[in-house]
Design a protein around this motif. Structure first.
Motif, PDB file in Angstrom:
ATOM      1  N   ILE A   9       0.843  -1.206   0.000  1.00 29.36           N
ATOM      2  CA  ILE A   9       0.000   0.000   0.000  1.00 29.36           C
ATOM      3  C   ILE A   9       0.876   1.253   0.000  1.00 29.36           C
ATOM      4  CG2 ILE A   9      -1.968  -1.105   1.113  1.00 29.36           C
ATOM      5  CD1 ILE A   9      -1.069   0.175   3.754  1.00 29.36           C
ATOM      6  N   GLN A  10       2.118   1.127   0.490  1.00 30.22           N
ATOM      7  CA  GLN A  10       3.009   2.283   0.516  1.00 30.22           C
ATOM      8  C   GLN A  10       3.411   2.722  -0.886  1.00 30.22           C
ATOM      9  OE1 GLN A  10       6.296   1.258   3.080  1.00 30.22           O
ATOM     10  NE2 GLN A  10       4.962   0.753   4.804  1.00 30.22           N
ATOM     11  N   CYS A  11       3.258   1.851  -1.876  1.00 29.02           N
ATOM     12  CA  CYS A  11       3.568   2.236  -3.257  1.00 29.02           C
ATOM     13  C   CYS A  11       2.731   3.438  -3.682  1.00 29.02           C
ATOM     14  CB  CYS A  11       3.320   1.074  -4.218  1.00 29.02           C
ATOM     15  SG  CYS A  11       4.469  -0.296  -4.046  1.00 29.02           S
ATOM     16  N   GLY A  12       1.504   3.536  -3.147  1.00 28.66           N
ATOM     17  CA  GLY A  12       0.657   4.679  -3.480  1.00 28.66           C
ATOM     18  C   GLY A  12       1.277   5.979  -3.002  1.00 28.66           C
ATOM     19  N   HIS A  13       1.866   5.946  -1.810  1.00 24.16           N
ATOM     20  CA  HIS A  13       2.533   7.140  -1.281  1.00 24.16           C
ATOM     21  C   HIS A  13       3.693   7.538  -2.180  1.00 24.16           C
ATOM     22  CE1 HIS A  13       4.354   9.856   1.689  1.00 24.16           C
ATOM     23  NE2 HIS A  13       5.512   9.314   1.325  1.00 24.16           N
ATOM     24  N   TRP A  14       4.497   6.554  -2.578  1.00 26.09           N
ATOM     25  CA  TRP A  14       5.682   6.870  -3.374  1.00 26.09           C
ATOM     26  C   TRP A  14       5.327   7.219  -4.818  1.00 26.09           C
ATOM     27  CZ3 TRP A  14       9.052   8.454  -0.357  1.00 26.09           C
ATOM     28  CH2 TRP A  14       9.232   7.880   0.901  1.00 26.09           C
ATOM     29  N   LEU A  15       4.229   6.684  -5.300  1.00 24.63           N
ATOM     30  CA  LEU A  15       3.745   7.094  -6.622  1.00 24.63           C
ATOM     31  C   LEU A  15       3.392   8.579  -6.607  1.00 24.63           C
ATOM     32  CD1 LEU A  15       2.773   6.531  -9.507  1.00 24.63           C
ATOM     33  CD2 LEU A  15       0.620   5.699  -8.536  1.00 24.63           C
ATOM     34  N   TYR A  16       2.739   9.020  -5.537  1.00 23.05           N
ATOM     35  CA  TYR A  16       2.366  10.433  -5.427  1.00 23.05           C
ATOM     36  C   TYR A  16       3.608  11.317  -5.263  1.00 23.05           C
ATOM     37  CZ  TYR A  16      -0.081  14.629  -3.802  1.00 23.05           C
ATOM     38  OH  TYR A  16      -0.557  15.903  -3.661  1.00 23.05           O
TER      39      TYR A  16
ATOM     40  N   GLU B  37      15.714   7.829   0.437  1.00 27.67           N
ATOM     41  CA  GLU B  37      15.704   6.864   1.521  1.00 27.67           C
ATOM     42  C   GLU B  37      14.873   5.645   1.136  1.00 27.67           C
ATOM     43  OE1 GLU B  37      14.430   8.693   5.129  1.00 27.67           O
ATOM     44  OE2 GLU B  37      15.856  10.350   4.971  1.00 27.67           O
ATOM     45  N   HIS B  38      13.769   5.878   0.438  1.00 24.71           N
ATOM     46  CA  HIS B  38      12.900   4.768   0.040  1.00 24.71           C
ATOM     47  C   HIS B  38      13.614   3.795  -0.901  1.00 24.71           C
ATOM     48  CE1 HIS B  38       9.511   2.455  -1.387  1.00 24.71           C
ATOM     49  NE2 HIS B  38       9.715   2.882  -2.612  1.00 24.71           N
ATOM     50  N   VAL B  39      14.242   4.317  -1.952  1.00 30.78           N
ATOM     51  CA  VAL B  39      14.860   3.412  -2.925  1.00 30.78           C
ATOM     52  C   VAL B  39      16.046   2.675  -2.319  1.00 30.78           C
ATOM     53  CG1 VAL B  39      14.047   4.631  -4.976  1.00 30.78           C
ATOM     54  CG2 VAL B  39      16.232   5.318  -3.923  1.00 30.78           C
ATOM     55  N   CYS B  40      16.726   3.297  -1.337  1.00 30.49           N
ATOM     56  CA  CYS B  40      17.856   2.631  -0.693  1.00 30.49           C
ATOM     57  C   CYS B  40      17.380   1.623   0.352  1.00 30.49           C
ATOM     58  CB  CYS B  40      18.778   3.663  -0.048  1.00 30.49           C
ATOM     59  SG  CYS B  40      20.186   2.940   0.829  1.00 30.49           S
ATOM     60  N   LEU B  41      16.580   2.087   1.321  1.00 38.12           N
ATOM     61  CA  LEU B  41      16.235   1.256   2.474  1.00 38.12           C
ATOM     62  C   LEU B  41      15.194   0.192   2.166  1.00 38.12           C
ATOM     63  CD1 LEU B  41      16.067   3.926   5.297  1.00 38.12           C
ATOM     64  CD2 LEU B  41      17.828   2.228   4.930  1.00 38.12           C
ATOM     65  N   GLU B  42      14.137   0.570   1.452  1.00 39.99           N
ATOM     66  CA  GLU B  42      13.037  -0.363   1.239  1.00 39.99           C
ATOM     67  C   GLU B  42      13.223  -1.220  -0.003  1.00 39.99           C
ATOM     68  OE1 GLU B  42       9.328   1.748   1.406  1.00 39.99           O
ATOM     69  OE2 GLU B  42       9.397   1.855   3.585  1.00 39.99           O
ATOM     70  N   MET B  43      13.808  -0.647  -1.034  1.00 40.58           N
ATOM     71  CA  MET B  43      13.890  -1.386  -2.291  1.00 40.58           C
ATOM     72  C   MET B  43      15.216  -2.134  -2.426  1.00 40.58           C
ATOM     73  SD  MET B  43      11.867   1.141  -4.888  1.00 40.58           S
ATOM     74  CE  MET B  43      11.526  -0.206  -6.012  1.00 40.58           C
ATOM     75  N   ALA B  44      16.332  -1.417  -2.364  1.00 38.70           N
ATOM     76  CA  ALA B  44      17.624  -2.090  -2.522  1.00 38.70           C
ATOM     77  C   ALA B  44      17.934  -2.980  -1.317  1.00 38.70           C
ATOM     78  CB  ALA B  44      18.729  -1.054  -2.719  1.00 38.70           C
TER      79      ALA B  44
END
Length: 289
Positions: A44-51, A108-115
């Motif tokens: 569901i957090q993808c919606g936040h990052w899409l925005y 921070e998102h692309v480093c911590l959550e994705m990578a």
């Protein structure tokens, strides 16, 4: 898909032929699948990052990722059904790593959550795939990891790109990554203290945990977040990076209340809009009356 910074071979742990039995290990596998299930629900957090996407490439990726994460929800519900287990709450450390550490910015998102985060998940999924003695479950997971690999690859590329553009980000991302790695170590300690040490797979858990941290270290080095191995970081340097990461978050918190430019404001300057295809490849638009 581009190649991840770590290959499948580099992320393959030697289990020595040990196997997870879906009958003998049903409760254990059910617990594991429920941790994965919670992680997918955080899609569901993808919606936040899409925005909050800074460009069209990121926006398109997050839109696709949201669909994939909820496909994975169905995958893990199917696996629980195959095992005869019920959906159940996650461990508090899994909740902390997946939700409690939700970043405040794109970098921070692309480093911590994705990578990093999905990198840890990918290693765990590889481990189940390589040991599970159940063809249907293995097939479901093999399909899922292809999408997880895309997520990790995107996070790696965008993290490395962000650091090249803004080298000052490095220490903050390192501090947060150290906290994330600490959480993974704590989860491993919990498992070691509560699971049978004579189990053919679980007896290898301490070595697998160290292997997981070693892979995280390689990823951080290759992204440019880490400039030297963990062993060469002193306690003071680690503490300073963590303090800087959380101190920066506190200082900049009021700035999040200010209006910021969204993709709807910047899309006309976006490379995906500016880089139009050659004229001979464009299909002319004809108006029909």
């Amino acid at each position: 898909m581009r190649d991840m910074l770590l290959s499948r071979e580099e992320m393959t742990f030697d289990w020595g032929g040990a196997r997870l039995d879906p009958v003998r290990d049903r409760a254990l596998l059910g617990w594991m699948m429920n941790q994965f299930l919670y992680g997918e629900i955080t899609g569901i957090q993808c919606g936040h990052w899409l925005y909050a996407a800074p460009d069209l490439e990121a926006a398109r990726f997050f839109a696709r990722q949201a669909v994939e994460e909820f496909q994975h929800v169905d995958n893990f519900l199917r696996i629980l059904d195959l095992l005869g287990e019920k959906p159940a709450p996650p461990h508090r450390l899994v909740r902390f790593l997946s939700t409690g550490m939700m970043p405040h910015g794109f970098e921070e998102h692309v480093c911590l959550e994705m990578a990093m985060g999905e990198g840890f998940v990918l290693l765990a999924l590889y481990g189940v795939i390589d040991t599970i003695d159940h063809g249907d479950i293995r097939e479901i997971l093999v399909r899922a990891v292809r999408q997880e690999e895309r997520h990790v690859d995107f996070g790696e590329r965008r993290t490395a790109s962000s650091i090249r553009q803004r080298p000052s980000l490095r220490r903050r991302l390192l501090g947060l990554s150290l906290v994330s790695t600490w959480g993974v170590r704590r989860l491993g300690a919990y498992l070691r203290s509560r699971l049978p040490a004579d189990h053919p797979v679980l007896s290898k858990l301490p070595n697998f945990l160290q292997f997981t941290v070693d892979c995280a270290e390689k990823r951080l080095l290759r992204m440019g977040v880490l400039l030297k191995p963990f062993a060469e970081l002193g306690a003071f340097e680690k503490a300073a990076c963590v303090a800087e990461a959380y101190g920066t978050a506190l200082v900049t918190r009021p700035l999040r209340l200010l209006p910021r430019k969204r993709l709807t404001d910047t899309y006309l300057r976006d490379p995906a809009v500016l880089q139009r295809p050659p004229e001979d490849e464009e299909e002319p638009i004809r108006l029909v009356r």
